[in-house]
Design an enzyme around this catalytic site. Structure first.
Site, PDB file in Angstrom:
ATOM      1  N   HIS A 106      79.184  43.304  93.408  1.00 33.32           N
ATOM      2  CA  HIS A 106      80.051  44.350  92.851  1.00 33.32           C
ATOM      3  C   HIS A 106      80.172  44.126  91.352  1.00 33.32           C
ATOM      4  O   HIS A 106      80.587  43.061  90.894  1.00 33.32           O
ATOM      5  CB  HIS A 106      81.436  44.324  93.495  1.00 33.32           C
ATOM      6  CG  HIS A 106      82.330  45.414  92.991  1.00 33.32           C
ATOM      7  ND1 HIS A 106      82.396  46.657  93.581  1.00 33.32           N
ATOM      8  CD2 HIS A 106      83.198  45.448  91.944  1.00 33.32           C
ATOM      9  CE1 HIS A 106      83.254  47.413  92.919  1.00 33.32           C
ATOM     10  NE2 HIS A 106      83.762  46.705  91.926  1.00 33.32           N
ATOM     11  N   CYS A 107      79.812  45.133  90.576  1.00 30.93           N
ATOM     12  CA  CYS A 107      79.867  45.057  89.119  1.00 30.93           C
ATOM     13  C   CYS A 107      81.174  45.696  88.649  1.00 30.93           C
ATOM     14  O   CYS A 107      81.378  46.902  88.817  1.00 30.93           O
ATOM     15  CB  CYS A 107      78.662  45.763  88.494  1.00 30.93           C
ATOM     16  SG  CYS A 107      78.702  45.819  86.689  1.00 30.93           S
ATOM     17  N   PHE A 108      82.036  44.907  88.050  1.00 33.17           N
ATOM     18  CA  PHE A 108      83.323  45.428  87.599  1.00 33.17           C
ATOM     19  C   PHE A 108      83.190  46.286  86.352  1.00 33.17           C
ATOM     20  O   PHE A 108      84.026  47.156  86.102  1.00 33.17           O
ATOM     21  CB  PHE A 108      84.294  44.275  87.356  1.00 33.17           C
ATOM     22  CG  PHE A 108      84.765  43.614  88.613  1.00 33.17           C
ATOM     23  CD1 PHE A 108      85.780  44.177  89.365  1.00 33.17           C
ATOM     24  CD2 PHE A 108      84.187  42.435  89.061  1.00 33.17           C
ATOM     25  CE1 PHE A 108      86.220  43.589  90.538  1.00 33.17           C
ATOM     26  CE2 PHE A 108      84.623  41.825  90.224  1.00 33.17           C
ATOM     27  CZ  PHE A 108      85.641  42.401  90.967  1.00 33.17           C
ATOM     28  N   GLY A 115      82.425  49.437  87.828  1.00 34.08           N
ATOM     29  CA  GLY A 115      83.359  49.810  88.879  1.00 34.08           C
ATOM     30  C   GLY A 115      82.660  50.236  90.140  1.00 34.08           C
ATOM     31  O   GLY A 115      83.173  51.078  90.890  1.00 34.08           O
TER      32      GLY A 115
END
EC number: 2.3.1.225
Length: 263
Positions: free
Chosen positions: A110-112, A115
């Protein structure tokens, strides 16, 4: 969990703010300073070449950024919600993301900053986003160093000149020798350098996993993958028309994943 959801909102806003500041500095500081050379030919002036190169890098970075968000990984309808928490979902590359609240196929991470989850559907755009963000930041750093060198008459011929620039500039700023705008550019130099190196590291690490046919989720879980030729692994992610996708932000490039998703 609340902290992760908050980070999922703050990180994209941080990236967009950095992008906006970079555009403003390029447009109002770096480009005007390059137009002051009267001996340069109009067609091949430094300002025109610099503007064209920066526009190419930033367009590809932001274009692939949008595609990463727009083309979310495929949801597995049979494994969503409560069922995903109670029983494992085949195949082993699937994963339930607590931030996105869904199960995705061939989950990587998951890439913050986007998002969004990174999976088979947007992996190519994520790699290109990291690549062009790194190039845009490092190129902006070089342009900023040239600007600071011209404005403050500082020579960067010595290898340690860039490392000692910040502490020297801070002392000169409080003494009034360095303006606030110049100090802000100097701070941005180090931020561009850090972001550029970080994105380059992400890109290289992701390419290594692609060559092996693995994902970060599989590496963390210790899942064994079927050995395949590295060329086939690359083609599965980047497609047959990889060169076109490398130059222009686009989603479909004739890869196996894209064909499967369009059906």
């Amino acid at each position: 969990m609340l902290a992760l959801r908050l980070l999922n909102v703050v990180a994209p806003a941080y990236f967009l703010c950095i992008s906006l500041v970079t555009f403003v500095l390029q447009l109002f500081l770096f480009l005007p300073s390059m137009r002051e050379d009267p001996a340069a030919a109009p067609l091949f002036s430094p300002a025109l070449l610099h503007g064209a190169l920066f526009l190419f890098l930033s367009t590809n970075a932001l274009g692939n950024y949008v595609l990463v968000i727009q083309n979310s990984p495929d949801d597995l309808d049979a494994c969503q919600g409560t069922l995903a928490r109670k029983a494992p979902c085949p195949p082993s590359s699937t994963h339930f993301c607590r931030v996105c609240s869904r199960v995705t196929l061939r989950h990587d991470h998951h890439c913050f900053f986007t998002g969004n989850c990174i999976g088979s559907r947007n992996m190519r755009n994520f790699v290109l986003f990291c690549l062009y963000t790194s190039l845009a930041c490092l190129y902006s750093m070089v342009a900023g160093v040239a600007y600071i060198s011209a404005v403050l008459s500082i020579s960067f011929a010595h290898p340690l000149a860039f490392l000692t620039l910040l502490p020297t500039s801070i002392s000169q700023f409080f003494s009034g020798a360095v303006l606030g705008s110049e100090m802000f550019v100097i701070l941005m130099l180090y931020l561009w350098f850090a972001i550029g190196l970080a994105c380059a590291g992400f890109c290289c690490h992701q390419l290594l996993l692609i060559l092996r046919g693995q994902t970060r989720h599989q590496v963390r879980k210790g899942v064994a993958v079927r050995a395949r030729p590295w060329r086939k692994n690359l083609q599965e992610v980047f497609g047959k028309r990889w060169l076109l996708g490398l130059l222009v932000p686009m989603f479909y490039v004739g890869g196996e994943n894209s064909k499967h998703q369009d059906k």
